[in-house]
Design a protein around this motif. Structure first.
Motif, PDB file in Angstrom:
ATOM      1  N   LYS A   1      72.886 -44.719  45.364  1.00  0.00           N
ATOM      2  CA  LYS A   1      74.066 -43.852  45.282  1.00  0.00           C
ATOM      3  C   LYS A   1      73.729 -42.429  45.712  1.00  0.00           C
ATOM      4  O   LYS A   1      74.505 -41.794  46.440  1.00  0.00           O
ATOM      5  N   GLU A   2      72.581 -41.914  45.283  1.00  0.00           N
ATOM      6  CA  GLU A   2      72.183 -40.567  45.699  1.00  0.00           C
ATOM      7  C   GLU A   2      72.047 -40.479  47.218  1.00  0.00           C
ATOM      8  O   GLU A   2      72.495 -39.498  47.832  1.00  0.00           O
ATOM      9  N   ILE A   3      71.420 -41.490  47.817  1.00  0.00           N
ATOM     10  CA  ILE A   3      71.242 -41.506  49.271  1.00  0.00           C
ATOM     11  C   ILE A   3      72.605 -41.552  49.961  1.00  0.00           C
ATOM     12  O   ILE A   3      72.870 -40.792  50.893  1.00  0.00           O
ATOM     13  N   ARG A   4      73.476 -42.463  49.511  1.00  0.00           N
ATOM     14  CA  ARG A   4      74.803 -42.584  50.128  1.00  0.00           C
ATOM     15  C   ARG A   4      75.585 -41.276  50.009  1.00  0.00           C
ATOM     16  O   ARG A   4      76.200 -40.816  50.967  1.00  0.00           O
ATOM     17  N   ASP A   5      75.573 -40.679  48.829  1.00  0.00           N
ATOM     18  CA  ASP A   5      76.303 -39.422  48.621  1.00  0.00           C
ATOM     19  C   ASP A   5      75.751 -38.308  49.511  1.00  0.00           C
ATOM     20  O   ASP A   5      76.518 -37.548  50.106  1.00  0.00           O
ATOM     21  N   TYR A   6      74.438 -38.224  49.604  1.00  0.00           N
ATOM     22  CA  TYR A   6      73.796 -37.207  50.437  1.00  0.00           C
ATOM     23  C   TYR A   6      74.174 -37.399  51.906  1.00  0.00           C
ATOM     24  O   TYR A   6      74.543 -36.443  52.587  1.00  0.00           O
TER      25      TYR A   6
END
Length: 79
Positions: free
Chosen positions: A23-28
């Motif tokens: 999720k952090e990667i996708r959001d970034y």
């Protein structure tokens, strides 16, 4: 250069500081993406389809996330 490579490089740079969740990667990546590849075509089951700017972003992010998983740099279970 294919449109995935520069986005993959951004993800690698982001991961270089510490491990991240999917999720952090996708959001970034969503925050960093610019819809500059609106003419991109994608091949699904042998059929070439035009990718709209909205789908283009999702397609690239999905490809980057899958590539990170394939090389075991993204693993929510281990995170």
């Amino acid at each position: 250069m294919d449109p995935i490579t520069p986005v993959f490089a951004k993800a690698l740079r982001y991961l270089s500081y510490r491990s991240r969740s999917e999720k952090e990667i996708r959001d970034y990546l969503k925050k960093k993406m610019v819809n500059r590849h609106s003419g991109l075509s994608r091949i699904d089951s042998g059929v070439v389809t035009q990718v709209s700017p909205q789908n283009d972003e999702k397609f690239i992010i999905d490809a980057v996330v899958q590539k990170l998983k394939d090389i075991q740099l993204l693993d929510d279970a281990a995170f």
